[in-house]
Scaffold this motif. Sequence first.
Motif, PDB file in Angstrom:
ATOM      1  N   HIS A  64      58.815 -59.980 -36.923  1.00 16.53           N
ATOM      2  CA  HIS A  64      58.207 -61.139 -36.250  1.00 16.53           C
ATOM      3  C   HIS A  64      58.521 -62.419 -37.023  1.00 16.53           C
ATOM      4  CE1 HIS A  64      55.231 -63.574 -34.157  1.00 16.53           C
ATOM      5  NE2 HIS A  64      54.608 -63.814 -35.301  1.00 16.53           N
ATOM      6  N   SER A 110      55.828 -64.653 -28.963  1.00 16.80           N
ATOM      7  CA  SER A 110      54.792 -64.588 -29.998  1.00 16.80           C
ATOM      8  C   SER A 110      53.627 -63.698 -29.572  1.00 16.80           C
ATOM      9  CB  SER A 110      54.293 -66.010 -30.303  1.00 16.80           C
ATOM     10  OG  SER A 110      53.236 -65.992 -31.236  1.00 16.80           O
ATOM     11  N   VAL A 149      56.240 -72.830 -31.813  1.00 13.47           N
ATOM     12  CA  VAL A 149      55.552 -72.226 -30.668  1.00 13.47           C
ATOM     13  C   VAL A 149      55.631 -73.122 -29.436  1.00 13.47           C
ATOM     14  CG1 VAL A 149      53.187 -73.143 -30.945  1.00 13.47           C
ATOM     15  CG2 VAL A 149      53.536 -70.785 -30.153  1.00 13.47           C
ATOM     16  N   ASN A 172      47.383 -68.606 -33.598  1.00 18.56           N
ATOM     17  CA  ASN A 172      48.583 -68.032 -34.203  1.00 18.56           C
ATOM     18  C   ASN A 172      48.513 -68.149 -35.731  1.00 18.56           C
ATOM     19  OD1 ASN A 172      51.250 -67.127 -34.628  1.00 18.56           O
ATOM     20  ND2 ASN A 172      52.104 -69.159 -34.278  1.00 18.56           N
ATOM     21  N   ARG A 215      55.305 -73.090 -37.752  1.00 16.42           N
ATOM     22  CA  ARG A 215      54.847 -72.301 -36.611  1.00 16.42           C
ATOM     23  C   ARG A 215      54.312 -73.211 -35.504  1.00 16.42           C
ATOM     24  NH1 ARG A 215      55.002 -66.964 -37.537  1.00 16.42           N
ATOM     25  NH2 ARG A 215      54.832 -66.155 -39.658  1.00 16.42           N
TER      26      ARG A 215
END
Length: 215
Positions: free
Chosen positions: A199, A173, A164, A129, A160
């Motif tokens: 996003h 995601s 996540v 990611n 992040r």
Amino acid sequence: MLAYDALKRAITQMDIYGSATEFRLDERQLSETLGVSRTPIREAMTVLEQEGFVRSVPRRGIFVVRKTKREILDLIVVWAALEGMAARLAATSASDDEIAGLRRLFNEFEAMPPAGPIAGPMHEYSQANIAFHQAVIRMGGCRLIVDMTGNLFLHMRAIRAVSVRQENRFEISMREHMAIIDALEQRDPDLAERLVREHTMGLAAHVERHGVFPE
């Protein structure tokens, strides 16, 4: 610059928002680990403090800076604007191989169930990611955007990595990453910019609802 580069790299790898624990940097331990005297360590700490990565607390030591929730939300807004423009540029200037490389980052995760990866795979997905967003910035080909996002990256990476693991962010995601890659493959700058911006602003909304950060 050896000490500076090593310290900044080490700080970048820390899960600074993964717990309430403060990260204290020990001069003596760092000196032994890096095999240098404490003087270059102190000099590197001074530069890192000027850049906002660490803070000195009298009689307590040097600590890695943790942004407040408000600061994090502001940071995400800035990142959304910069990465969105990078995606717009990448849609017309990135090579086919570079865009294909984005898809390869997620190949192993596409077959996973909606519940998402756990344990080791979750860490691997988090790394993919982060690599994805770094790549989009780089693929835009604007040196100034790369430089401007450089000092934001430490916090964005940590944010992040935490988000996540929360709620159903893995599934969201993955779906959004695939849509961004599709837009880049279609060479659609308007769509690529909008999807990247949405996003990242989705991350801001998630942090607003669920993020556990200093006030």
